[in-house]
Design an enzyme around this catalytic site. Structure first.
Site, PDB file in Angstrom:
ATOM      1  N   HIS A 548      15.462   2.363  31.869  1.00  0.00           N
ATOM      2  CA  HIS A 548      14.958   2.273  30.581  1.00  0.00           C
ATOM      3  C   HIS A 548      13.591   1.480  30.705  1.00  0.00           C
ATOM      4  O   HIS A 548      13.363   0.444  31.458  1.00  0.00           O
ATOM      5  CB  HIS A 548      15.776   1.976  29.509  1.00  0.00           C
ATOM      6  CG  HIS A 548      15.487   2.385  28.189  1.00  0.00           C
ATOM      7  ND1 HIS A 548      14.472   1.984  27.580  1.00  0.00           N
ATOM      8  CD2 HIS A 548      16.130   3.418  27.638  1.00  0.00           C
ATOM      9  CE1 HIS A 548      14.179   2.736  26.509  1.00  0.00           C
ATOM     10  NE2 HIS A 548      15.398   3.645  26.344  1.00  0.00           N
ATOM     11  N   HIS A 549      12.568   1.843  30.067  1.00  0.00           N
ATOM     12  CA  HIS A 549      11.165   1.185  29.792  1.00  0.00           C
ATOM     13  C   HIS A 549      11.349   0.060  29.145  1.00  0.00           C
ATOM     14  O   HIS A 549      10.584  -0.908  29.349  1.00  0.00           O
ATOM     15  CB  HIS A 549       9.927   2.282  29.284  1.00  0.00           C
ATOM     16  CG  HIS A 549       8.817   2.059  29.940  1.00  0.00           C
ATOM     17  ND1 HIS A 549       8.259   0.516  30.225  1.00  0.00           N
ATOM     18  CD2 HIS A 549       7.759   2.777  30.061  1.00  0.00           C
ATOM     19  CE1 HIS A 549       7.133   0.973  30.743  1.00  0.00           C
ATOM     20  NE2 HIS A 549       6.831   2.165  30.519  1.00  0.00           N
ATOM     21  N   ALA A 550      12.500  -0.121  28.363  1.00  0.00           N
ATOM     22  CA  ALA A 550      12.713  -1.494  27.767  1.00  0.00           C
ATOM     23  C   ALA A 550      13.302  -2.641  28.644  1.00  0.00           C
ATOM     24  O   ALA A 550      12.987  -3.809  28.474  1.00  0.00           O
ATOM     25  CB  ALA A 550      13.693  -1.329  26.436  1.00  0.00           C
TER      26      ALA A 550
END
Length: 923
Positions: A548-550
């Site tokens: 995830h880009h988070a």
């Protein structure tokens, strides 16, 4: 006169003019300037050499006038006014009343900052000269100047005809180029630079170097300042060091220095490096990097080759670097090391230095007080060439198991991290991925199994914090979520295997990657998944990993990959935890609500502090210009900029144009298509050299031409250029290894509307240069500060509303194109050879229905193209167009080359020892 009113009443100019050598000429010019409403703020007489191209030119001075003119007086009119009254204008540019500082003060300030470490020597020279830029001579290949000679002493200057560029010798092997387009350099300015260069070398060099010390077994070791000529010897030393020693220095699995690292280690842009030399071998080095935040503090690092450890070499380097820090006025040296790697602390204690240690984020922080010691004096050496070193027998130290922190990590997401979580919808998923093609013939048994992969990643999870992070939401969404260390993720959930049906083509593999990209990551587990793919043609296998880009951006994702992969078929022995990991209870509701209350109470003060920096630059946010109310927003930003002196458009190139509508900007669905290919880096570099470009220019030119041809195929080519958004890493050295997102975005026009290939390349080169210059003029933290301005309670709604608004109105840009730097050496996954690394990124209504991500790896450049299936159903056509574009550019760079369409090679890359492609973005 009220100085603070000047910016509101007109415009300030800096004018340089040659005046006729007659009494009263300057007075006459000043009188006529006054009649046209110009207020003369300062006058300086600058001596210059005569103009060789104008024998009739007898004036040997240039008058510099800083004047404030009415806003209606243009640059051309002002130039004509000067030349109509006895002058010849040789330079004119915008100025500021803040520039009205005498030259002596400017030199003293620049020298003070450079010697304290607050700025680099290059920046000091730029300030004194008022240059557009100053950079190493090696980076300026278009400058036709003679090579350095023995006569090039410190401070010597070679001036290019015309006077707009100068090459300055700072030290042995360190020559820089300074350029200023608006006016030639003057003799007085160059004289001040000569004095500054000599001052920096004289004060910055300790008087006790070089020194000679005796190792424990009697060998002579010379400690001296590092030179560029030491590059190859430093790289050789790294090749002789064991993995355990290199891990202690770099905290990663590095085995061989990537191209360019050795030179940056020896001559960092900011800092100092000393080397220990035995005979012709570099056997150790020490670095001192002054802090930008605190000039009294500096980072310390040491590396000594295994067979020279515990021989007194580290003590000699530490003694010398301590003396250098003391000469620079540094009060404290800071070193970070693994918890049980205390050799530097023990050495400092033996030398009588005052030290302290404490654990921070799982690392031991060593602080050495400079000056508070009883360091022994070392004798000055005789020239190293006259001494014959006694060398110890070569040996490699056995790997040492080191511990990692036992305390699980609990950390809060940043506002930008949370944006990537909140922006997800049924049609937009915000994970990023990489697909690696493997040759399993080098793996044990000739194949990689899912159990092998789980064993590999499981053995290294304690070194990869982001893969252990599990999301913990705050009740009612009152605050940003937290990452809680899960310590023991379920690897059967995270690591799976898939088989392709025969014949296992690259298109079948891409289809599988596209399907995996369509599924969201479960928020009940750490936000990543890894798939081992069997059944590829030719006995190949593949790995596809999405995160995830988070959790990561491009740079932190590359760090994760570096720990998972090895530099040889035999997996590295990585440090293992000395204490078994144990789960820590997640923070309770009461704890989370208590922290949220504090954050809510302090947020207004934080926003107030950030407002002066953020507000003047609001229109620089991607998509802000195309949103409803942009005009009013621009007026507010302009007013704030005037009040704070931080106007975002001051002396900056214009913003990228309004992007046209294309099929790429139709609303996206949840379906994806994917394609990938490799292009040889050697061919790209040949084009670069033939056309005078950079590697990044060539890569962007390939993408521009491929997009143009796809749009023509679909009868959708707009008359205006497309606008590409390019992620840029703003991660500092201190933020390396911390995961999360440290990125911003740069917008640039890409001239897809230009039919002539050569002109298209030139327009693109100019557009990228302007975009970089504008990006440098805005705060690197702008995106973070804007994200932080939203109350967390409304983050999700705001993020999704912004995406919907982008889909309904004009697109903020047409697509993302990003370039992630990769290693230029072969990597291995549990023994299997990685032959290609093909990234994938995010497709959304905001970013467009197509995303092109590029990663360089081991002599080739790998393209991964992810798209919305309904928007770009024929994504493999873009792969064909990329190869056609490469053939076209090859023909332009070398007209003698046959003009043929380059066939697409078998995916997985080409083998080459070429140097890495420099990256214009590395997010």
């Amino acid at each position: 006169m009220q100085w603070d009113e000047i910016p509101e009443t007109g415009r300030t100019w800096r004018v340089r003019a040659r005046l006729a050598d007659r009494p009263g000429t300057l007075a006459t010019l000043a009188t006529h300037l006054g009649k046209h409403g110009c207020n003369l703020l300062s006058v300086a007489v600058l001596p210059v050499a005569g103009d060789a191209n104008s024998p009739e030119e007898t004036a040997t001075v240039v008058d510099e006038l800083v004047l404030h003119a009415p806003a209606t007086l243009t640059e051309e009119e002002l130039t004509n006014l000067v030349e109509a009254h006895g002058g010849r204008c040789v330079g004119i540019s915008s100025a500021s009343v803040r520039d009205l500082v005498d030259a002596q003060t400017t030199v003293l300030r620049a020298a003070s900052d450079a010697l304290s470490g607050a700025s680099t020597a290059y920046e000091a020279l730029r300030r004194v000269l008022g240059a557009d830029w100053v950079r190493p001579l090696a980076d300026d290949g278009d400058l036709d100047l003679p090579a350095a000679t023995a006569a090039d002493v410190v401070g010597s200057i070679q001036l290019e005809p015309g006077g707009h560029r100068a090459t300055i010798t700072l030290d042995t092997g360190d020559r820089v180029v300074a350029a200023r387009e608006w006016a030639p350099f003057t003799d007085g300015e160059l004289s001040r630079v000569q004095a500054l260069a000599r001052l920096l070398v004289t004060v910055g060099r300790p008087s006790d170097l070089p020194v000679t010390v005796s190792a424990a077994f009697g060998a002579s070791v010379v400690v001296r300042i590092a030179r560029e000529a030491d590059t190859a010897a430093l790289a050789d030393m790294h090749g002789r060091c064991s993995r355990a020693t290199l891990f202690a220095r770099y905290h990663s699995g590095i085995r061989r220095l990537p191209d360019g690292w050795a030179q940056r280690l020896l001559q960092p842009p900011r800092g100092h490096t000393l080397v220990a030399v035995a005979g012709s071998d570099v056997i150790g080095f020490a670095q001192l990097i002054p802090s930008l935040d605190d000039p009294r503090s500096a980072e310390l690092s040491l590396l000594v080759e295994d067979c020279w450890q515990r021989q007194g070499v580290g003590a000699a380097l530490l003694t010398a670097i301590h003396g250098r820090a003391r000469g620079l006025g540094i009060g404290e040296l800071i070193g970070l090391c693994l918890p049980d790697e205390m050799g530097a602390a023990r050495t400092a204690a033996r030398l009588g230095l005052v030290t302290s240690t404490r654990v921070e984020s799982g690392m031991t922080r060593l602080a050495i007080t400079v000056g508070a010691s009883s360091l022994p004096q070392v004798r000055e050496s005789e020239p190293p060439a006259t001494r014959e070193a006694k060398l110890p027998p070569r040996r490699t130290a056995e790997p040492v198991h080191r511990s990692s922190p036992a305390d699980p990590l609990v950390r809060q997401l940043t506002s930008l991290d949370a944006q990537f979580l909140n922006a997800e919808t049924s049609t937009t998923l915000t994970h990023v991925g990489v697909m690696a093609i493997l040759d399993p013939s080098t793996a044990p048994g000739g194949a990689l199994t899912v159990d092998d992969l789980r064993a590999l990643i499981g053995s290294r999870l304690h070194l990869i914090d982001p893969l252990r992070w599990k999301l913990r939401q705050v009740p009612l969404g009152l605050d940003l979520p937290y990452w809680v260390d899960s310590t023991s993720p379920d690897l059967e959930h995270h690591i799976r295997e898939i088989g392709l049906p025969a014949p296992g083509t690259d298109q079948q593999l891409a289809e599988q990657v596209a399907r995996l990209s369509e599924t969201p990551l479960s928020r009940e587990h750490p936000l990543w998944e890894c798939y081992l793919v069997h059944g590829l043609s030719g006995g190949r296998q593949a790995l596809y990993m999405k995160v995830h880009h988070a959790v990561v951006d491009g740079v932190s994702g590359a760090e994760v990959l570096a720990v998972m992969l090895d530099l040889s078929p035999e997996p590295s022995e990585v440090p293992a935890p000395t204490v078994a990991a144990s789960s820590e209870p997640a923070p309770g509701i009461a704890t989370l609500l208590g922290k949220s209350a504090w954050h809510l109470a302090t947020r207004p003060a934080q926003l107030l502090m950030a407002a002066p920096t953020m507000l003047p630059h609001l229109l620089e946010l991607p998509g802000a210009v195309t949103m409803p109310g942009a005009g009013a927003l621009g007026a507010v930003a302009s007013r704030v900029g005037r009040l704070t002196g931080l106007a975002s458009d001051k002396n900056l190139p214009p913003r990228a144009p309004t992007p046209p509508h294309t099929p790429f900007n139709d609303p996206v669905t949840g379906h994806r298509s994917y394609a990938f290919t490799s292009l040889p880096l050697a061919e790209i570099k040949t084009i670069k050299k033939g056309m005078g470009l950079t590697v990044n220019d060539v890569v962007m030119a390939l993408c521009t031409t491929a997009l143009r041809r796809w749009l023509i195929d679909h009868d959708a080519l707009p008359d205006a250029p497309l606008v590409a958004a390019m992620p840029v890493s703003v991660r500092t050295q201190e933020q390396m290894g911390t995961g999360g997102n440290q990125i911003s975005f740069m917008l640039s026009a890409i001239p897809t509307n230009e039919h002539d290939p050569e002109q298209r390349v030139r327009l693109l080169n100019a557009s990228l240069a302007a975009a970089k210059e504008r990006f440098r003029g805005i705060p690197s933290t702008l995106l973070h500060e804007w994200s932080a301005a939203l109350p967390q309670l409304f983050h999700g709604m705001a993020s999704r509303a912004f995406l919907r608004a982008a889909a309904l109105g004009a697109p903020p840009f047409n697509l993302f194109i990003s370039n992630v730097p990769g290693p230029q050496l072969p990597l291995y996954a549990a023994g299997a050879t990685v032959t290609g690394t093909f990234p994938s990124s995010v497709v959304s209504d905001l970013g467009g229905g197509i995303n092109i991500t590029v990663m360089s790896y081991n002599g080739h450049v790998d393209f991964g193209i992810l798209a919305c299936r309904e928007v770009v159903p024929d994504v493999w056509d873009l792969v064909d167009h990329l190869h056609e574009a490469l053939a076209e550019l090859t023909g332009l760079s070398d007209p003698a080359a046959p003009s043929v369409t380059a066939p697409a090679p078998a995916c997985g890359g080409v083998r080459s020892s070429a140097e890495p492609a420099p990256s214009f973005v590395d997010a």
